[in-house]
Scaffold this motif. Sequence first.
Motif, PDB file in Angstrom:
ATOM      1  N   ALA A 106       4.735  -5.037   2.341  1.00  0.00           N
ATOM      2  CA  ALA A 106       3.340  -4.816   1.959  1.00  0.00           C
ATOM      3  C   ALA A 106       2.785  -5.991   1.163  1.00  0.00           C
ATOM      4  O   ALA A 106       1.629  -6.384   1.336  1.00  0.00           O
ATOM      5  N   LYS A 107       3.606  -6.557   0.299  1.00  0.00           N
ATOM      6  CA  LYS A 107       3.183  -7.669  -0.567  1.00  0.00           C
ATOM      7  C   LYS A 107       2.796  -8.890   0.264  1.00  0.00           C
ATOM      8  O   LYS A 107       1.882  -9.644  -0.087  1.00  0.00           O
ATOM      9  N   SER A 108       3.524  -9.096   1.376  1.00  0.00           N
ATOM     10  CA  SER A 108       3.267 -10.236   2.264  1.00  0.00           C
ATOM     11  C   SER A 108       3.271 -11.541   1.464  1.00  0.00           C
ATOM     12  O   SER A 108       4.112 -11.725   0.572  1.00  0.00           O
ATOM     13  N   ASN A 109       2.322 -12.438   1.749  1.00  0.00           N
ATOM     14  CA  ASN A 109       2.228 -13.702   1.004  1.00  0.00           C
ATOM     15  C   ASN A 109       0.940 -13.746   0.186  1.00  0.00           C
ATOM     16  O   ASN A 109       0.361 -14.806  -0.031  1.00  0.00           O
ATOM     17  N   TYR A 110       0.495 -12.553  -0.246  1.00  0.00           N
ATOM     18  CA  TYR A 110      -0.759 -12.459  -0.984  1.00  0.00           C
ATOM     19  C   TYR A 110      -0.626 -13.032  -2.390  1.00  0.00           C
ATOM     20  O   TYR A 110       0.447 -12.978  -3.004  1.00  0.00           O
ATOM     21  N   PRO A 111      -1.715 -13.549  -2.940  1.00  0.00           N
ATOM     22  CA  PRO A 111      -1.689 -14.030  -4.328  1.00  0.00           C
ATOM     23  C   PRO A 111      -1.641 -12.876  -5.321  1.00  0.00           C
ATOM     24  O   PRO A 111      -1.925 -11.721  -4.970  1.00  0.00           O
ATOM     25  N   LEU A 112      -1.283 -13.203  -6.543  1.00  0.00           N
ATOM     26  CA  LEU A 112      -1.312 -12.219  -7.614  1.00  0.00           C
ATOM     27  C   LEU A 112      -2.762 -11.889  -7.967  1.00  0.00           C
ATOM     28  O   LEU A 112      -3.663 -12.718  -7.814  1.00  0.00           O
ATOM     29  N   GLY A 113      -2.977 -10.679  -8.450  1.00  0.00           N
ATOM     30  CA  GLY A 113      -4.321 -10.306  -8.868  1.00  0.00           C
ATOM     31  C   GLY A 113      -4.385  -8.849  -9.261  1.00  0.00           C
ATOM     32  O   GLY A 113      -3.384  -8.129  -9.232  1.00  0.00           O
ATOM     33  N   GLU A 114      -5.564  -8.422  -9.620  1.00  0.00           N
ATOM     34  CA  GLU A 114      -5.787  -7.034 -10.048  1.00  0.00           C
ATOM     35  C   GLU A 114      -6.525  -6.299  -8.940  1.00  0.00           C
ATOM     36  O   GLU A 114      -7.665  -6.645  -8.605  1.00  0.00           O
ATOM     37  N   VAL A 115      -5.859  -5.318  -8.374  1.00  0.00           N
ATOM     38  CA  VAL A 115      -6.329  -4.627  -7.173  1.00  0.00           C
ATOM     39  C   VAL A 115      -7.357  -3.563  -7.537  1.00  0.00           C
ATOM     40  O   VAL A 115      -7.126  -2.725  -8.410  1.00  0.00           O
ATOM     41  N   ASP A 116      -8.500  -3.588  -6.834  1.00  0.00           N
ATOM     42  CA  ASP A 116      -9.541  -2.572  -7.019  1.00  0.00           C
ATOM     43  C   ASP A 116      -9.406  -1.444  -6.000  1.00  0.00           C
ATOM     44  O   ASP A 116      -9.626  -0.275  -6.324  1.00  0.00           O
ATOM     45  N   SER A 117      -9.055  -1.794  -4.773  1.00  0.00           N
ATOM     46  CA  SER A 117      -8.951  -0.804  -3.689  1.00  0.00           C
ATOM     47  C   SER A 117      -7.570  -0.904  -3.053  1.00  0.00           C
ATOM     48  O   SER A 117      -7.353  -1.694  -2.130  1.00  0.00           O
TER      49      SER A 117
END
Length: 468
Positions: free
Chosen positions: A149-160
């Motif tokens: 699920a994490k894939s290669n996404y950047p770090l951050g604060e998820v809203d949805s």
Amino acid sequence: MNKRYVMIFTAICGSIFSLLADMPRDYYPNSLEGKNGAELKTELHNLLKNHTRLPYGSRDYNQIACTWTVFKKSDVRPNGKVWDMYSNNSYNFSNGAGATKGMNIEHSVPKSWWGDAYDETATPLTRFKYDGSYDLHHLTPSDTAANTAKSNYPLGEVDSPLFDNGVTKVGTGQANGRATNLFEPADEYKGDFARMYLYFVTCYQDYSWKSSALSMFAQNSYPTLNAYGQSLLLKWHRQDPVSQKEIDRNNAVYSFQGNRNPFIDYPNMVEYIWGDSTNYEFSFSGQSTSAPSISISNDKIEFGYIGTETSKDKEIYIKGKNLTTDITAKLLNNDSGDFSLGMSNLPAHELNTTGINLAITFSPRSIGTRNVTLRLSSDELSAPVDITISGTVLLSDASYLRIIDIKSTYKKSDEPVRLMLNMNLDTQWTVDGKPATHLIPSELSAGLHTIQFTTTYVTGKMRVQIIE
């Protein structure tokens, strides 16, 4: 000492002092002392990049411990189970050197960000091209579903959120001013991930980042983070201080790989590189700042030649560091009053931030050479800073120098002629490059010859012809 600096040291360093008692201080060279910003980061880069590459995978290779061998030391809970920062699932380490079923080796900083790919046909030491792909300071065991699920996404604060297992949250949120797919770890691990990323952009600041990395990274050796990445990592680093888990993990990786994460050992070092202490110099004691000082663009200002009843302006750039009192600017040996300053009191806060361009005006009243000293001083400087200022004044109707009493053509039988300027100045003369005080036609061959003069500020020349 700056009050903000004291608070940082007390809140971050003081609270974990006892936890760092066993940290090997001798790993860190004294050359880190007194540095900040890009210079401190590069000094760390040169230290961290020298480490041992360990075989990637679940089987020891040529009697060298592999990734999963290290995980059994670096990522073990007190109850002996795997410490997974991506899920609350309970995993037991496999017997022997094998991988734990249901878990992956996760690159916390995605390896696609520097363009590495896995080659399963190669040996465990050559399956990747870059050292960053093997680096245990950011490799961790991860629940397979969370890793996917994490894939290669950047770090951050998820809203949805689209995926949320209570520890790993994946979904859309704001990054760089637009909606972006993000990975958000649990609050208790936000500082862990921040310090992994800060380690990575320090150890590998010379990597060329692929487009996906530019969501957080920048293509430079400093700060190697874009505005979003820097703001987020500083926030998480401050909110979630170093834990005993991180210290134990840092020590375990060090025992295998031979390098350390300095932002776990010295959390306040982050502030000296990216944070609110970049105007101070790092000290291992955490209690010293650099002495107040100033730097200048030039230690000599030359106005050259100027005519009477005219004026000329020049500037000198002055930059301060850690000043708390204003600097006084004063002209010495200026009895004639020919020089003046744009300001005599230079505010400390302006010197520390933007610096000041100090204007100096030369308005002479009589002919001759002038030499004065500009002195910059304050009670907190260890010594005053002196700048030499000079200029030469000519009559307004003779504000340029010229050679006088020399003709354009001479016969070899003509008498010697003294070499002179239209002003009485200290002058060196040459004829065809040889020192001279006179032009002596009889000693020169027929043809063209060059007379040159040199004064303190200017040179000039003319050609003469010698005929038989």
